[in-house]
Write a protein that holds these residues in place. Sequence first.
Motif, PDB file in Angstrom:
ATOM      1  N   THR A 173      14.156   9.322  84.277  1.00 30.60           N
ATOM      2  CA  THR A 173      14.246   9.617  82.755  1.00 30.60           C
ATOM      3  C   THR A 173      13.324   8.452  82.559  1.00 30.60           C
ATOM      4  N   VAL A 211      19.549  10.138  91.902  1.00 32.27           N
ATOM      5  CA  VAL A 211      19.691  10.152  90.261  1.00 32.27           C
ATOM      6  C   VAL A 211      18.081  10.589  89.724  1.00 32.27           C
ATOM      7  N   ARG A 241      24.739   5.168  80.598  1.00 32.42           N
ATOM      8  CA  ARG A 241      24.631   6.090  81.838  1.00 32.42           C
ATOM      9  C   ARG A 241      24.234   5.178  82.967  1.00 32.42           C
ATOM     10  N   SER A 292      24.392   5.958  86.258  1.00 31.74           N
ATOM     11  CA  SER A 292      23.503   6.441  87.136  1.00 31.74           C
ATOM     12  C   SER A 292      22.014   5.963  86.915  1.00 31.74           C
ATOM     13  N   VAL A 293      21.700   6.000  85.618  1.00 33.29           N
ATOM     14  CA  VAL A 293      20.459   5.533  85.126  1.00 33.29           C
ATOM     15  C   VAL A 293      20.191   4.049  85.502  1.00 33.29           C
ATOM     16  N   GLU A 302      21.727  -0.010  78.133  1.00 40.55           N
ATOM     17  CA  GLU A 302      21.368   0.107  79.481  1.00 40.55           C
ATOM     18  C   GLU A 302      20.318  -0.843  80.095  1.00 40.55           C
TER      19      GLU A 302
END
Length: 481
Positions: free
Chosen positions: A61, A58, A2, A4-5, A68
């Motif tokens: 999380t 974003v 991901r 975006s994370v 990641e």
Amino acid sequence: MRFSVVIRYIGIVQLVLAAFMLVAAGISYVSNIDSAYSPLVMSSLLTLLMGCFPLIFVPKTDHISQKEGYCIVVGAWIVSSVVGMFPYLMWGGEFTLLNAWFESVSGFTTTGASILNDIEALPRGLQFWRMSSCWIGGVGVVMFALVILPSIGKSKMMLSNVELSSLAKDNFNYRTQTVVRIILSTYIGLTAFTLIGLKMSGMSWFDALCHAMSACSTCGFSNKNLSIGFFDSAQIEFVLVVAMLVAGMHFGLIYATITRKQNNIFRSEITRSYLMMFAISTILITLSLCVSSIYPTAISSLRHAAFQVASLMTTTGFATADCNTWTPFAMLILIFCSLVCGCAGSTAGGLKVDRMVLALKMLRNKLQSQQHPNAIMRIKVDGYCQDKDMLNSVMVYIVAFLILILIGTFLNTLFGCDLMTGFSATLACASNVGPGFGEVGTMDNYAAMPAIVKLNLSLIMLFGRLEIFGLVQLFFIRWWK
């Protein structure tokens, strides 16, 4: 994966950098609003905006994968180096685009190699930002984010595990949040003690702060053209030798020693080997300098030898003498010190004493196994058996590190450097030491290096700081799937 994370967490790191830029702007403001004030304020605002956008768009999380985590840590180092260029580029002077990149990478990786011919021409605000970059890089840009922004939550464990090398984790028998606090509190405490020691030794408050930040991050940036040689003070040199040697030790062991735990620096086999290496190297170089009559007395030979051994061995890179004028024997010992360097869990780079101790024990076991083929032999450090995966990773890293130096030397000599300069510059950047020999000696800089060599060396700094494999993985397409 991901992305975006990844971008969100890198944005958090940029907020930390923006805060330090703002502090540097404050230094500039109280220094009669010197020429660095506007560049620092503008850089801080730009970095703040770049960091805020991912946080806005974003969603938060609490779980990140290992891939990641690697991308966040490596990306944070690269983006920090890019952002760190902003104040330099906006100020101008000697900072071309490539020079600004080189100086920024050198600061964040705590290498301490500089392209500046006249460091004292920099305004105080920019000098403080230069020191801030190396002080942040000393424990890692992600570590600061983990402490300052507790909202990261459960992801702290993943990020701290990626940021810390496998060797450094052995002496941290605490929860993740506790480990991060131990590292940063020890780091800040050591910087504060060094600051006071340097002030009491005769430095001004600003000079003491700059050199305390640089010494404890084992970077070696100085706000003087002659580095520590400018002060010509045995007391200042003594304070810095102690600070550099302590900064080269495992921070977990330093904390354990202060809190009177059983596993402290006095019981550590690695620390004993580290201090023995310093003592033996200092004695040998002192004898070599005395025999060659380079300095008038044995005391002055000891003084210069002890300082330069501590400086290069801890990857700090401060200088009180031109080591190019020393004997080949002394230079060879300093090259060895620049290769091995400090301990895991410290701010020092290089191969680390831990790996060399394990490699020597593996060599001893190999020789003994040939004499006793049926014997079961185990390798222990401080009474604990080391598993095969750890030992294999040690040997793989040593081989990879030597290959990195070989490739870097080949490229440097290909692009016009002589052999001594090309080799020592590569070693100095891979180990994050800073000064080498030849044209990049302790009293020289990297300003005269060809542009392609500066680019090559800046990449080698990142490889060395991220211990090679953290950066290498990004170049494999399969890894991104």
